[in-house]
Design an enzyme around this catalytic site. Structure first.
Site, PDB file in Angstrom:
ATOM      1  CB  CYS A  73      -0.056   1.613  -4.435  1.00 49.97           C
ATOM      2  SG  CYS A  73      -0.932   0.656  -3.253  1.00 49.97           S
ATOM      3  N   GLY A 133       0.779  -1.238   0.000  1.00 51.28           N
ATOM      4  CA  GLY A 133       0.000   0.000   0.000  1.00 51.28           C
ATOM      5  C   GLY A 133       0.807   1.283   0.000  1.00 51.28           C
ATOM      6  N   GLY A 174       3.157   2.208  -2.372  1.00 51.38           N
ATOM      7  CA  GLY A 174       3.635   2.601  -3.693  1.00 51.38           C
ATOM      8  C   GLY A 174       2.932   3.843  -4.231  1.00 51.38           C
TER       9      GLY A 174
HETATM   10  P1  5GP Z   1       7.028   3.478  -5.627  1.00 50.80           P
HETATM   11  O1  5GP Z   1       8.508   3.407  -5.584  1.00 50.80           O
HETATM   12  O2  5GP Z   1       6.522   3.947  -6.948  1.00 50.80           O
HETATM   13  O3  5GP Z   1       6.453   4.245  -4.489  1.00 50.80           O
HETATM   14  O4  5GP Z   1       6.499   1.985  -5.410  1.00 50.80           O
HETATM   15  C1  5GP Z   1       6.846   0.900  -6.211  1.00 50.80           C
HETATM   16  C2  5GP Z   1       6.177  -0.330  -5.647  1.00 50.80           C
HETATM   17  O5  5GP Z   1       4.736  -0.194  -5.690  1.00 50.80           O
HETATM   18  C3  5GP Z   1       6.406  -1.615  -6.425  1.00 50.80           C
HETATM   19  O6  5GP Z   1       7.666  -2.175  -6.212  1.00 50.80           O
HETATM   20  C4  5GP Z   1       5.274  -2.495  -5.929  1.00 50.80           C
HETATM   21  O7  5GP Z   1       5.558  -3.111  -4.702  1.00 50.80           O
HETATM   22  C5  5GP Z   1       4.147  -1.497  -5.699  1.00 50.80           C
HETATM   23  N1  5GP Z   1       3.149  -1.546  -6.786  1.00 50.80           N
HETATM   24  C6  5GP Z   1       3.366  -1.557  -8.119  1.00 50.80           C
HETATM   25  N2  5GP Z   1       2.205  -1.571  -8.795  1.00 50.80           N
HETATM   26  C7  5GP Z   1       1.234  -1.589  -7.882  1.00 50.80           C
HETATM   27  C8  5GP Z   1      -0.190  -1.632  -7.959  1.00 50.80           C
HETATM   28  O8  5GP Z   1      -0.814  -1.598  -9.017  1.00 50.80           O
HETATM   29  N3  5GP Z   1      -0.850  -1.677  -6.767  1.00 50.80           N
HETATM   30  C9  5GP Z   1      -0.198  -1.693  -5.574  1.00 50.80           C
HETATM   31  N4  5GP Z   1      -0.930  -1.785  -4.476  1.00 50.80           N
HETATM   32  N5  5GP Z   1       1.133  -1.610  -5.470  1.00 50.80           N
HETATM   33  C10 5GP Z   1       1.829  -1.570  -6.598  1.00 50.80           C
END
Ligand code: 5GP
Length: 369
Positions: free
Chosen positions: A192, A187, A189
Site C-alpha cells: 500500500c 494504509g 497493507g
Molecule cells: P497485507 O496483508 O499485504 O499487509 O495487506 C493486504 C491488504 O492491503 C488488502 O486486503 C487491502 O485492504 C490492502 N490493499 C491491497 N492493495 C492495495 C493498494 O493498492 N493500496 C492500498 N492502499 N491498500 C491495498
C-alpha cells in the site's frame, strides 16, 4: 481549527500479549480454533476467522480452496467472470470443499452490473444460500458506498455481507444497518502507498479496539485488514477483539498465489577460488490493487485524476501455502495456551496487552538460513 488528537495510536509492533495463568490447557491440541459466528442480519457461519485478501494475487482460486479446506474463510477477487467463478464452485462441489465460508467480491463501480453478476451466478451456477458477499473499495467513505451497500442488501437479504474499508468507528453503525462485517484498515497493507501519497491511515491496534467496541455493541463483526507481518500479529488482532483477520502479503509468496516464480541471481559475500559465490533466490510478484500495474491490467490504465496508491513488489518465494496455514493454526493455538484461552472466541477475554518499545530480538536476523 485543525485539532491533533492527543492519544498516540498503536500498531501491531507497539504491543505484545502478556502470558498469564488462566485455565489449565495441557496442549495446543485442546484449543478450539473454530468459532460460531452469529451475524447481525440473521446468518451463522463456523470457522477460524482468517481471510485471504481479495486481491488479484492472493484472492485466486487455489489460495481460496486451501483456506476453505482448512476451515478458514476465503475471498475471490472481483475480476473473475461469472463462468470462471461458476466452474470453481462446481470443482469445489465435486472435491467436497465446503463453500459456506467463500465470499464473492464486488466493487462499488457499476453497482447494477455487479449485482447482475451475482444474480447470474445464482441462476447459472446455483450460487444460493449460504452465500457471502464482500463489497470492496479502498475508501468506503465515498458518497455512493452506503447506497451500493443498501442496494446489495435489498437484493440479497439472506447473504452475509462484508463491507469496507474504513478506518474510524464513526461510520460503523451506519454500515451495520446493511452489512454484517466491517472491513477495517486503511494504509496498513504491505503493498500500500496510501499513507505516502495521501497522508491518511490509522494504525491497526487502536483501530481494531475502536471499531470492535462500536460494532459489537450492535452485534456487528469486524475484520482487521492489512498489516499482518508475523503470525503473532494475527494473534494480537484476535486478542484485541477482532472477529476476523484478512491478510495478503503472508500468502503472496506461496505456490498457490497467482503469478510465476521469478528467479534472481545474487552475489553473496562468500568468496571461493577468488570468485564471489552467486546464489539464486526465488520471488513472486505481489501488487496492490490500486497500483499502476493493477490499473493497467484491470482498468485499461491509470485515470489522469488518480495517483497510484499501491506498489508492485517481488517478494521472497515461501513454498506451499499449507505450511503457512499450519503455522497460523499452530501460532494461534499456542497463543491461546499462553493466555489460558480454550478457544479463539475467548482470546480477547483472556488477553492482557502490554505496550512495548521493542517487540522482537532481531540480532541474528540477517544470518537466517
Ligand atoms: P497485507 O496483508 O499485504 O499487509 O495487506 C493486504 C491488504 O492491503 C488488502 O486486503 C487491502 O485492504 C490492502 N490493499 C491491497 N492493495 C492495495 C493498494 O493498492 N493500496 C492500498 N492502499 N491498500 C491495498
Amino acid at each position: 481549527m485543525t485539532q491533533i488528537l492527543p492519544e498516540v495510536y498503536l500498531d501491531y509492533s507497539d504491543i505484545l500479549i502478556r502470558p498469564k495463568m488462566g485455565i489449565n490447557l495441557n496442549s495446543r491440541k485442546d484449543v478450539n480454533l473454530s468459532r460460531l459466528f452469529k451475524f447481525k442480519h440473521g446468518q451463522t457461519r463456523t470457522g477460524l476467522g482468517i481471510f485471504n485478501a481479495n486481491m488479484a494475487t492472493v484472492g485466486n482460486f487455489d489460495v481460496a480452496k486451501k483456506l476453505l479446506s482448512r476451515g478458514m474463510f476465503a475471498t475471490l477477487h472481483k475480476h473473475y467472470s461469472v463462468d470462471e467463478i461458476g466452474k470453481f464452485l462446481e470443482s469445489c462441489r465435486t472435491e467436497n470443499i465446503p463453500l459456506d465460508n467463500l465470499f464473492i467480491t464486488i466493487g462499488l463501480r457499476n453497482a447494477d452490473n455487479e449485482i447482475n453478476k451475482l444474480k447470474e451466478l445464482e441462476s447459472k451456477y446455483n450460487w444460493v444460500s449460504p452465500r457471502n458477499i464482500c463489497i470492496d473499495a479502498p475508501n468506503f467513505y465515498i458518497g455512493r458506498a452506503l447506497d451500493v451497500l443498501a442496494q446489495v442488501r435489498n437484493n440479497f437479504n439472506d447473504a452475509v455481507i462484508m463491507a469496507g474499508n474504513i478506518a474510524s468507528s464513526d461510520i460503523c453503525l451506519k454500515l451495520l444497518d446493511y452489512a454484517d462485517i466491517i472491513k477495517c484498515g486503511i494504509g496498513s497493507g504491505s503493498a500500500c502507498l496510501t499513507r505516502k501519497q495521501t497522508g491518511c491511515g490509522v494504525p491497526m491496534v487502536s483501530l481494531i479496539l475502536e471499531c470492535a467496541d462500536v460494532a459489537h455493541s450492535v452485534n456487528g463483526h469486524i475484520c482487521a485488514d492489512g498489516g499482518i507481518v508475523d503470525i503473532g500479529d494475527i494473534c494480537k488482532a484476535f486478542c484485541l477483539n477482532s472477529d476476523f483477520v484478512m491478510a495478503g502479503g503472508i500468502f503472496a509468496g506461496t505456490d498457490e498465489a497467482a503469478g510465476d516464480i521469478v528467479e534472481k541471481l545474487f552475489e553473496t559475500s562468500e568468496i571461493i577460488d577468488n570468485k564471489r559465490v552467486i546464489q539464486t533466490k526465488c520471488f513472486k510478484q505481489y501488487y496492490g490493487m490500486s497500483s499502476e500495474y493493477a490499473n493497467n491490467k484491470f482498468a485499461g490504465g491509470m485515470s489522469n485524476y488518480k495517483t497510484s496508491e499501491g506498489r508492485e513488489l517481488l517478494i521472497p518465494y515461501t513454498g506451499a501455502l499449507d505450511k503457512v496455514l499450519q503455522d497460523i493454526m499452530g501460532g494461534v493455538a499456542s497463543c491461546c495456551t499462553y493466555i489460558g484461552a480454550s478457544s479463539v472466541k475467548h482470546m480477547s477475554k483472556c488477553a492482557t496487552i502490554i505496550q512495548v518499545h521493542n517487540q522482537l530480538n532481531k540480532v541474528f536476523e540477517k544470518y537466517s538460513v
